[in-house]
Design a protein around this motif. Sequence first.
Motif, PDB file in Angstrom:
ATOM      1  N   ASP A  96       0.810  -1.222   0.000  1.00 44.34           N
ATOM      2  CA  ASP A  96       0.000   0.000   0.000  1.00 44.34           C
ATOM      3  C   ASP A  96       0.844   1.274   0.000  1.00 44.34           C
ATOM      4  O   ASP A  96       0.309   2.369   0.087  1.00 44.34           O
ATOM      5  CB  ASP A  96      -0.929  -0.014   1.217  1.00 44.34           C
ATOM      6  N   GLY A  97       2.152   1.111  -0.089  1.00 45.20           N
ATOM      7  CA  GLY A  97       3.033   2.271  -0.166  1.00 45.20           C
ATOM      8  C   GLY A  97       4.475   1.825  -0.220  1.00 45.20           C
ATOM      9  O   GLY A  97       4.835   0.789   0.344  1.00 45.20           O
ATOM     10  N   LEU A  98       5.291   2.618  -0.915  1.00 49.16           N
ATOM     11  CA  LEU A  98       6.722   2.325  -1.022  1.00 49.16           C
ATOM     12  C   LEU A  98       7.496   3.608  -0.768  1.00 49.16           C
ATOM     13  O   LEU A  98       7.262   4.629  -1.427  1.00 49.16           O
ATOM     14  CB  LEU A  98       7.059   1.795  -2.418  1.00 49.16           C
ATOM     15  N   LEU A  99       8.416   3.559   0.186  1.00 44.89           N
ATOM     16  CA  LEU A  99       9.273   4.691   0.516  1.00 44.89           C
ATOM     17  C   LEU A  99      10.716   4.366   0.175  1.00 44.89           C
ATOM     18  O   LEU A  99      11.218   3.302   0.552  1.00 44.89           O
ATOM     19  CB  LEU A  99       9.161   5.025   2.008  1.00 44.89           C
ATOM     20  N   LEU A 100      11.376   5.281  -0.523  1.00 44.57           N
ATOM     21  CA  LEU A 100      12.796   5.154  -0.825  1.00 44.57           C
ATOM     22  C   LEU A 100      13.489   6.464  -0.467  1.00 44.57           C
ATOM     23  O   LEU A 100      13.197   7.506  -1.061  1.00 44.57           O
ATOM     24  CB  LEU A 100      13.016   4.853  -2.318  1.00 44.57           C
ATOM     25  N   ASP A 101      14.382   6.422   0.514  1.00 47.97           N
ATOM     26  CA  ASP A 101      15.226   7.560   0.869  1.00 47.97           C
ATOM     27  C   ASP A 101      16.622   7.223   0.360  1.00 47.97           C
ATOM     28  O   ASP A 101      17.315   6.371   0.920  1.00 47.97           O
ATOM     29  CB  ASP A 101      15.229   7.760   2.388  1.00 47.97           C
ATOM     30  N   LEU A 102      17.049   7.883  -0.708  1.00 49.31           N
ATOM     31  CA  LEU A 102      18.242   7.470  -1.445  1.00 49.31           C
ATOM     32  C   LEU A 102      19.554   8.031  -0.887  1.00 49.31           C
ATOM     33  O   LEU A 102      20.613   7.832  -1.485  1.00 49.31           O
ATOM     34  CB  LEU A 102      18.085   7.866  -2.920  1.00 49.31           C
ATOM     35  N   GLY A 103      19.505   8.701   0.230  1.00 55.09           N
ATOM     36  CA  GLY A 103      20.725   9.263   0.799  1.00 55.09           C
ATOM     37  C   GLY A 103      21.546   8.240   1.564  1.00 55.09           C
ATOM     38  O   GLY A 103      21.052   7.182   1.968  1.00 55.09           O
ATOM     39  N   VAL A 104      22.807   8.565   1.778  1.00 55.61           N
ATOM     40  CA  VAL A 104      23.677   7.760   2.638  1.00 55.61           C
ATOM     41  C   VAL A 104      23.424   8.184   4.078  1.00 55.61           C
ATOM     42  O   VAL A 104      23.316   9.370   4.374  1.00 55.61           O
ATOM     43  CB  VAL A 104      25.159   7.980   2.281  1.00 55.61           C
ATOM     44  N   SER A 105      23.303   7.224   4.986  1.00 56.48           N
ATOM     45  CA  SER A 105      22.979   7.566   6.374  1.00 56.48           C
ATOM     46  C   SER A 105      24.202   8.102   7.101  1.00 56.48           C
ATOM     47  O   SER A 105      25.343   7.784   6.757  1.00 56.48           O
ATOM     48  CB  SER A 105      22.419   6.348   7.112  1.00 56.48           C
ATOM     49  N   SER A 106      23.943   8.902   8.122  1.00 56.16           N
ATOM     50  CA  SER A 106      25.025   9.508   8.899  1.00 56.16           C
ATOM     51  C   SER A 106      25.960   8.475   9.528  1.00 56.16           C
ATOM     52  O   SER A 106      27.186   8.671   9.515  1.00 56.16           O
ATOM     53  CB  SER A 106      24.434  10.417   9.989  1.00 56.16           C
ATOM     54  N   PRO A 107      25.441   7.349  10.106  1.00 57.72           N
ATOM     55  CA  PRO A 107      26.374   6.366  10.665  1.00 57.72           C
ATOM     56  C   PRO A 107      27.331   5.793   9.623  1.00 57.72           C
ATOM     57  O   PRO A 107      28.481   5.468   9.947  1.00 57.72           O
ATOM     58  CB  PRO A 107      25.432   5.283  11.213  1.00 57.72           C
ATOM     59  N   GLN A 108      26.878   5.641   8.389  1.00 55.62           N
ATOM     60  CA  GLN A 108      27.770   5.150   7.339  1.00 55.62           C
ATOM     61  C   GLN A 108      28.872   6.165   7.053  1.00 55.62           C
ATOM     62  O   GLN A 108      30.044   5.811   6.909  1.00 55.62           O
ATOM     63  CB  GLN A 108      26.981   4.853   6.070  1.00 55.62           C
ATOM     64  N   ILE A 109      28.500   7.439   6.982  1.00 51.13           N
ATOM     65  CA  ILE A 109      29.481   8.488   6.692  1.00 51.13           C
ATOM     66  C   ILE A 109      30.441   8.676   7.864  1.00 51.13           C
ATOM     67  O   ILE A 109      31.649   8.821   7.679  1.00 51.13           O
ATOM     68  CB  ILE A 109      28.766   9.817   6.374  1.00 51.13           C
ATOM     69  N   ASP A 110      29.884   8.679   9.074  1.00 54.52           N
ATOM     70  CA  ASP A 110      30.685   8.984  10.258  1.00 54.52           C
ATOM     71  C   ASP A 110      31.654   7.866  10.631  1.00 54.52           C
ATOM     72  O   ASP A 110      32.650   8.113  11.308  1.00 54.52           O
ATOM     73  CB  ASP A 110      29.762   9.275  11.457  1.00 54.52           C
ATOM     74  N   ASN A 111      31.371   6.649  10.210  1.00 53.35           N
ATOM     75  CA  ASN A 111      32.253   5.515  10.514  1.00 53.35           C
ATOM     76  C   ASN A 111      33.356   5.470   9.460  1.00 53.35           C
ATOM     77  O   ASN A 111      33.138   5.055   8.324  1.00 53.35           O
ATOM     78  CB  ASN A 111      31.451   4.211  10.515  1.00 53.35           C
ATOM     79  N   SER A 112      34.548   5.879   9.836  1.00 54.22           N
ATOM     80  CA  SER A 112      35.650   5.964   8.877  1.00 54.22           C
ATOM     81  C   SER A 112      35.986   4.609   8.262  1.00 54.22           C
ATOM     82  O   SER A 112      36.518   4.544   7.144  1.00 54.22           O
ATOM     83  CB  SER A 112      36.892   6.559   9.544  1.00 54.22           C
ATOM     84  N   GLU A 113      35.684   3.527   8.989  1.00 54.89           N
ATOM     85  CA  GLU A 113      35.982   2.192   8.473  1.00 54.89           C
ATOM     86  C   GLU A 113      35.133   1.828   7.254  1.00 54.89           C
ATOM     87  O   GLU A 113      35.478   0.914   6.511  1.00 54.89           O
ATOM     88  CB  GLU A 113      35.769   1.147   9.574  1.00 54.89           C
ATOM     89  N   ARG A 114      34.021   2.561   7.041  1.00 53.17           N
ATOM     90  CA  ARG A 114      33.171   2.263   5.895  1.00 53.17           C
ATOM     91  C   ARG A 114      33.690   2.935   4.619  1.00 53.17           C
ATOM     92  O   ARG A 114      33.282   2.572   3.515  1.00 53.17           O
ATOM     93  CB  ARG A 114      31.730   2.719   6.171  1.00 53.17           C
ATOM     94  N   GLY A 115      34.537   3.950   4.767  1.00 50.86           N
ATOM     95  CA  GLY A 115      35.194   4.544   3.610  1.00 50.86           C
ATOM     96  C   GLY A 115      34.348   5.455   2.757  1.00 50.86           C
ATOM     97  O   GLY A 115      34.656   5.686   1.579  1.00 50.86           O
ATOM     98  N   PHE A 116      33.273   6.027   3.311  1.00 50.19           N
ATOM     99  CA  PHE A 116      32.416   6.925   2.532  1.00 50.19           C
ATOM    100  C   PHE A 116      32.896   8.377   2.571  1.00 50.19           C
ATOM    101  O   PHE A 116      32.557   9.165   1.696  1.00 50.19           O
ATOM    102  CB  PHE A 116      30.973   6.887   3.064  1.00 50.19           C
ATOM    103  N   SER A 117      33.642   8.747   3.594  1.00 52.32           N
ATOM    104  CA  SER A 117      33.979  10.148   3.825  1.00 52.32           C
ATOM    105  C   SER A 117      35.397  10.468   3.377  1.00 52.32           C
ATOM    106  O   SER A 117      36.336   9.728   3.664  1.00 52.32           O
ATOM    107  CB  SER A 117      33.828  10.482   5.317  1.00 52.32           C
ATOM    108  N   PHE A 118      35.534  11.605   2.701  1.00 51.26           N
ATOM    109  CA  PHE A 118      36.871  12.075   2.310  1.00 51.26           C
ATOM    110  C   PHE A 118      37.496  12.943   3.398  1.00 51.26           C
ATOM    111  O   PHE A 118      38.594  13.445   3.241  1.00 51.26           O
ATOM    112  CB  PHE A 118      36.803  12.858   0.993  1.00 51.26           C
ATOM    113  N   MET A 119      36.777  13.110   4.518  1.00 49.88           N
ATOM    114  CA  MET A 119      37.272  13.948   5.611  1.00 49.88           C
ATOM    115  C   MET A 119      37.984  13.134   6.686  1.00 49.88           C
ATOM    116  O   MET A 119      38.672  13.695   7.526  1.00 49.88           O
ATOM    117  CB  MET A 119      36.112  14.728   6.243  1.00 49.88           C
TER     118      MET A 119
END
Length: 312
Positions: A96-119
Amino acid sequence: MPKYHEPVLKGEVLQYLNAEEDGLIVDGTLGDGGHTEFILNNTGPRLQVLGIDRDSNALARARERLKPFRGRIHFAQGKFSQIKEILQKAGFGKIDGLLLDLGVSSPQIDNSERGFSFMHDGPLDMRMDPDGPTTAADLLTTLSDHELETVIKNYGEERYSKRIVRAIRKAQGQQPILTTLQLSNILMVAVGSSRASKIHPATRTFQALRIAVNQELEDLQSVFKESIGILNAAARIVVISFHSLEDRIVKTFFRGEEKGCVCPPRFPSCVCGRTSTLKVITRRPIRSTEEESVRNPRSSSAKLRVAERIYA
């Protein structure tokens, strides 16, 4: 209590999903569960949510956050492009509904071990599914010069893609590029003096590699094709995008499905057999309020689009 990711446009998501007192909503990008928590807190006890995420770490956080809603929340690990298969395995039919939030989540960015952040320094990874087969570092070594230029130019909308690839190859001649700060420093030298922009010189290339690693645009196109057959009448698709490539795909799909027939205007009658499957609810994307943008700067680039399933 853990610090959870702050979902954007959550009030607007609830409004446009038009959730009833019962039925099934699929949150195809569950993340920390912020949107789902808000939905379940503000709907009747018979409404259920199936939360999908490819990141096992995100699912673990969401399970903890959504404990108060046992019986109304169901979890599945996988890509949202696998939505039909996931629904079948969970024993559900149409939704009855579909939600897609296409952003990267803050925990993924903030965890340097995931390698998403250039900072922050960490392995050059960028996999949303930590068990995925290909990292960003892998792409830098396996793609040809032309393929890498194409990824950076098309997915990052980066005008200096040729210059960047030359700088990457020069650096690789000295040592492998395995960390985020290694690549970030290369990009700052290659692009920094040429960029008359407020964004960091590494922003577009990191975005491009992340999209390529996770096949994000291919998955988005796939889930749209899959979703048409699983939506009940009047069910809505609500999509939040954060950059122009995603938004363009969403807008093009919604409008194409609303138009239906693709026969040339000179044809006296339709021969293609296509009928309208969606009604576009938002002619222009919904943006965050000034108040939300100040409270959550990440929301300032968000665009929300909505379409509703119709049957001939």
